[in-house]
Design an enzyme around this catalytic site. Structure first.
Site, mmCIF file in Angstrom:
data_model
loop_
_atom_site.group_PDB
_atom_site.id
_atom_site.type_symbol
_atom_site.label_atom_id
_atom_site.label_comp_id
_atom_site.label_asym_id
_atom_site.label_seq_id
_atom_site.Cartn_x
_atom_site.Cartn_y
_atom_site.Cartn_z
ATOM 1 N N GLU A 37 0.901 -1.117 -0.106
ATOM 2 C CA GLU A 37 -0.100 0.162 0.037
ATOM 3 C C GLU A 37 0.807 1.270 -0.121
ATOM 4 O O GLU A 37 0.604 2.237 0.694
ATOM 5 C CB GLU A 37 -0.998 -0.071 1.168
ATOM 6 C CG GLU A 37 -1.648 -1.389 1.150
ATOM 7 C CD GLU A 37 -2.761 -1.291 2.385
ATOM 8 O OE1 GLU A 37 -2.162 -0.836 3.445
ATOM 9 O OE2 GLU A 37 -3.843 -1.981 2.477
ATOM 10 N N CYS A 45 -10.562 0.190 7.823
ATOM 11 C CA CYS A 45 -10.006 1.604 8.239
ATOM 12 C C CYS A 45 -10.714 2.699 7.602
ATOM 13 O O CYS A 45 -10.807 3.662 7.966
ATOM 14 C CB CYS A 45 -8.670 1.558 8.162
ATOM 15 S SG CYS A 45 -7.792 1.125 6.291
#
Length: 646
Positions: free
Chosen positions: A320, A416
């Site tokens: 990421e 998240c």
């Protein structure tokens, strides 16, 4: 650069969310969607009462840790943070729209969290329920400090919104537990995922206790002093949680060098911008020029060489993470919603020290594009990844593209982003203003009522669809002060009037802000008018994916093209070099109320043969573009931001 000092230089004053009431044609509806739809939906998800989505169990984890029910821990090791971010969003929503029933439910959840806290102040449901013998042994993977930071942010937000300090007390005890363990002449430690630094700084701002700021500085400055810290930790404990973390990859969590030596945005993008956010906050608070210089270097590298046109950051699913400079792929990028939110946090804190439009421009770009694209228009589905090109049949299916999901899911096992988006949109007013001894600074063209120290200011705004903004200023002080208004960099023909008379802006626009200094009355009006033409945007030729392509913007809004409007094979379409584009308001369907674009273009007619010596035939067509944030709301669809130009 003007870094304030206690010796008399100007210092910005924190603006409380209660001072701002957003009344904006664009954002008020979005905030209402969050308060009325998204927060209740997410509450049901956290309680495992929403059908057809990933199980959360996050609130039950707290109930089990509190001894209120039997069961096993379920979810990610950082599952607690979903509750924290949701609570923070609830706090802001209670400012926007008081709701006694919601507040009572939040109070009840806080009671459960307090009961889950251990006698020594420790709070983390995974280790309390599942592995109490492993507390604090795996800072690399296990997110204890990350979860603590998010709960600190929630505690401060809830205290500021309601005046209730129960959760703040819980997190003060947790902060003391952390400070008793880590620091100089104690056990060395740094978080594997930065966030506690932001939480500690917010605790400092709320309480004035220097120890929290000192602890934040310790975690920031300790990072990179020993690049082998996590490798040594892994060898010492002899066990892993995820099993696939690579301690040798010190750039992944920015532990390869000290914060003062880093000059390139590297590694996991959310970790990076959370760290940069705390650095910028600390630099502003301590008037630390060396630290601010480090922040500025990282800002320039990230926004000039590693940021997508939408305000997205993080080029690859692998970690990421940021990758190489100018490596900005469109159809397999990552651009996590959380990363764009963190970019806004960073920009906001940079503005505390330096009033420069480059920070406000990026903040605006991310808010109107790469953040709200993470939520479906009805508020019920969410993107984690925000691509700039989607091709059904490839995206989400083929190796290398499986993370690029072409339709928003309802929830995630690792969730998240959805609650992060909630806290971002509900706290929008915090990003609108700064105020110091001599000036009031307006960073965003938000329709609102602002009760500031020097004046009450009501803003009427037709932005982003029209270039028309009016500031109604009612002074509270009988002396001269400055109203400084951010003027986006794209604005080329600005017309300003003060109480109906033309105001000469020559020499009054500096670093992206228009400065109007006067002794203000009880009902002075500043009107801004500027055209919003459709603009063609070109990427640097260093960005190989975008050479020969063009993107379209109008105002702060990035546009994209979908198959629903333009048929199949978007790659066979091109925008004409002589731009001919018309803005129109959509009056029906899911995009109703949004400004769309009709653009003169060309369609290349495909050959029946795979390869041929004949060039494709061309047809003149009218293309339809929609705001990027609204893509993916009309079923499975091809989508492109960057189009060929011909």
């Amino acid at each position: 650069m003007n870094i304030g000092t206690d010796g008399g230089k100007e210092m910005s004053k924190e603006i409380a969310l209660q001072q701002i009431r957003i009344k904006d044609p664009f954002w008020s509806g979005m905030q209402e969607k969050i308060t009325d739809t998204v927060i209740p939906f997410q509450e049901r998800v956290l309680n495992d009462k929403e059908e057809g989505v990933e199980k959360s169990h996050a609130l039950d984890n707290f109930r089990i840790a509190a001894g209120l029910m039997e069961g096993e821990f379920y979810g990610m090791v950082f599952q607690d943070s979903d509750v924290a971010k949701w609570l923070e969003g609830v706090a802001y929503s209670l400012v926007i729209k008081p709701d006694a029933a919601l507040e009572q439910r939040a109070d009840d959840i806080i009671d459960i969290i307090a009961k889950a806290q251990q006698p020594d102040g420790y709070l983390n449901t995974f280790f309390t329920i599942k592995e109490p013998e492993h507390r604090w042994q795996n800072l690399l993977e296990c997110h204890e400090l990350y979860c603590a930071g998010h709960m600190m942010e929630a505690a401060v937000a809830y205290y500021e919104a309601t005046g209730k300090d129960k959760l703040l007390g819980v997190m003060e005890r947790m902060a003391q537990h952390i400070m008793n363990r880590f620091g100089e002449d104690k056990i060395p430690g740094i978080p594997g995922h930065q966030e506690v630094e932001i939480g500690l700084m917010r605790m400092y701002h709320a309480t004035g206790k220097e120890a929290y700021k000192d602890m934040a500085r310790y975690f920031l400055e300790e990072r990179g002093k020993n690049p082998n810290f996590f490798k040594e930790e892994t060898e010492r404990r002899g066990w892993t949680h995820f099993g696939n973390m690579i301690p040798d990859d010190t750039k992944y969590n920015q532990s390869h060098a000290t914060i003062y030596e880093q000059d390139e945005a590297v590694g996991h993008s959310v970790r990076a911008v959370y760290m940069y956010t705390a650095m910028a906050d600390l630099a502003a608070e301590d008037h630390d020029e060396k630290l601010f210089a480090a922040c500025r270097r990282l800002w320039e590298n990230m926004t000039q060489k590693k940021m997508f046109i939408t305000g997205g950051i993080g080029s690859t699913v692998e970690g990421e993470a940021f990758t190489k400079e100018y490596e900005l792929p469109n159809d397999m990028n990552y651009a996590e919603t959380c990363a764009s939110i963190g970019l806004v946090f960073f920009a906001r804190n940079m503005l505390k020290t330096e009033k420069n439009g480059r920070y406000a421009d990026v903040m605006e770009r991310a808010l109107y594009n790469g953040i709200i694209s993470g939520m479906q228009l009805d508020g019920k589905r969410f993107f984690y990844v925000n691509p700039l090109e989607v091709n059904p049949g490839v995206s989400g299916e083929i190796f290398g593209y499986k993370h690029v999901i072409p339709e928003r899911p309802g929830w995630y096992a690792c969730a998240c982003c959805p609650p992060n988006l909630v806290r971002m949109v509900t706290s929008l007013g915090k990003y609108a203003w700064d105020e110091d001894e001599t000036a009031v600074y307006s960073h965003l063209f938000l329709g609102q009522e602002a009760a500031l120290g020097k004046a009450d200011i009501r803003v009427e705004s037709a932005y982003p669809w029209e270039g028309s903004v009016t500031y109604h200023v009612s002074a509270k002080i009988d002396e001269l002060f400055t109203l400084a208004i951010h003027i986006p960099a794209y604005v080329k023909d600005l017309r300003v009037t003060v109480n109906g008379e033309a105001f000469d802006t020559a020499g009054e626009i500096r670093d992206g802000y228009l400065y109007i200094s006067r002794k203000w009355g009880s009902d002075d009006q500043v009107e801004l008018h500027f055209p919003l033409p459709v603009r063609k945007i070109y990427a640097s030729t260093h960005v190989r994916e975008d050479v020969g392509c063009v993107a379209l913007m109008r105002g702060p809004v990035v546009y994209c093209f979908e198959g629903a409007d333009n048929g199949a094979n978007l790659q066979a379409l091109a925008v004409k070099k002589e731009l001919d584009a018309k803005a129109l308001v959509c009056t029906e369907g899911r995009l109703s109320g949004l400004t769309l674009l009709d653009v003169a273009g060309i369609r290349l007619v495909p050959s029946e043969e795979l390869y041929t010596e004949e060039p494709p035939k061309e047809e003149t067509v009218t293309l339809r573009a929609i705001p990027y944030f609204a893509w993916g709301n009309r079923g499975l669809n091809q989508m492109r931001v960057w189009m060929h130009e011909k």
